[in-house]
Design a protein around this motif. Structure first.
Motif, short mmCIF file in Angstrom:
data_model
loop_
_atom_site.label_atom_id
_atom_site.label_comp_id
_atom_site.label_asym_id
_atom_site.label_seq_id
_atom_site.Cartn_x
_atom_site.Cartn_y
_atom_site.Cartn_z
N HIS A 159 12.09 -3.05 27.68
CA HIS A 159 11.59 -1.85 27.01
C HIS A 159 12.35 -1.71 25.69
N VAL A 160 11.61 -1.66 24.57
CA VAL A 160 12.21 -1.64 23.24
C VAL A 160 11.85 -0.34 22.53
N SER A 161 12.87 0.35 21.99
CA SER A 161 12.67 1.54 21.16
C SER A 161 12.86 1.14 19.71
N ASP B 11 12.67 15.71 19.78
CA ASP B 11 13.14 15.93 21.15
C ASP B 11 12.84 14.77 22.08
N LYS B 12 12.39 13.68 21.54
CA LYS B 12 12.03 12.52 22.35
C LYS B 12 13.27 11.66 22.60
N PRO B 13 13.64 11.45 23.86
CA PRO B 13 14.83 10.62 24.13
C PRO B 13 14.56 9.14 23.85
N VAL B 14 15.58 8.45 23.40
CA VAL B 14 15.50 7.01 23.16
C VAL B 14 15.82 6.33 24.49
N THR B 15 14.85 5.64 25.05
CA THR B 15 15.02 5.08 26.39
C THR B 15 15.01 3.56 26.43
N GLY B 16 14.91 2.91 25.28
CA GLY B 16 14.81 1.45 25.26
C GLY B 16 16.08 0.75 25.69
N GLU B 17 15.91 -0.38 26.35
CA GLU B 17 17.04 -1.24 26.66
C GLU B 17 17.56 -1.90 25.39
N VAL B 18 16.65 -2.07 24.44
CA VAL B 18 16.98 -2.58 23.10
C VAL B 18 16.49 -1.54 22.11
N VAL B 19 17.34 -1.19 21.14
CA VAL B 19 16.97 -0.21 20.11
C VAL B 19 17.04 -0.90 18.75
N PRO C 216 24.89 8.35 21.51
CA PRO C 216 24.88 7.81 22.88
C PRO C 216 24.05 8.63 23.85
N THR C 217 23.78 9.89 23.52
CA THR C 217 22.97 10.74 24.39
C THR C 217 21.49 10.57 24.16
N GLY C 218 21.13 9.73 23.18
CA GLY C 218 19.72 9.46 22.92
C GLY C 218 19.10 10.38 21.89
N ARG C 219 19.88 11.21 21.21
CA ARG C 219 19.35 12.09 20.16
C ARG C 219 19.33 11.34 18.83
N ILE C 220 18.26 11.54 18.06
CA ILE C 220 18.11 10.88 16.78
C ILE C 220 18.51 11.84 15.67
N SER C 221 19.24 11.34 14.69
CA SER C 221 19.66 12.17 13.57
C SER C 221 19.22 11.51 12.27
#
Length: 76
Positions: free
Chosen positions: A3-5, A36-44, A59-64
């Motif tokens: 799963h890639v983000s 508000d969409k979490p980043v869930t990819g195994e690869v980002v 590290p919490t999956g929030r995008i800035s």
């Protein structure tokens, strides 16, 4: 299957997404409206324009994304 983000849904992000999906992997694209969409990819993959500071993922999956008119970041 991985799963890639991909952070950045412009031309480069879409091209990378197409190649990743063609390889049998799942893909999720992020743009500046995905606050508000979490980043869930195994690869980002960070596929943002190099003409301004890039988006950051904590590290919490929030995008800035950096604010356009100042040097401070806007957390989404």
């Amino acid at each position: 299957m991985t799963h890639v983000s991909i952070i950045g849904s412009g031309n480069m992000g879409q091209a990378i997404a197409a190649v990743v999906a063609k390889g049998g992997n799942t893909v999720e694209l992020f743009n500046s409206t995905d606050k508000d969409k979490p980043v869930t990819g195994e690869v980002v993959i960070l596929a943002t324009a190099s003409t301004r500071p890039s988006a950051r993922c904590s590290p919490t999956g929030r995008i800035s994304w950096p604010a356009r008119s100042s040097s401070t970041s806007v957390t989404r």
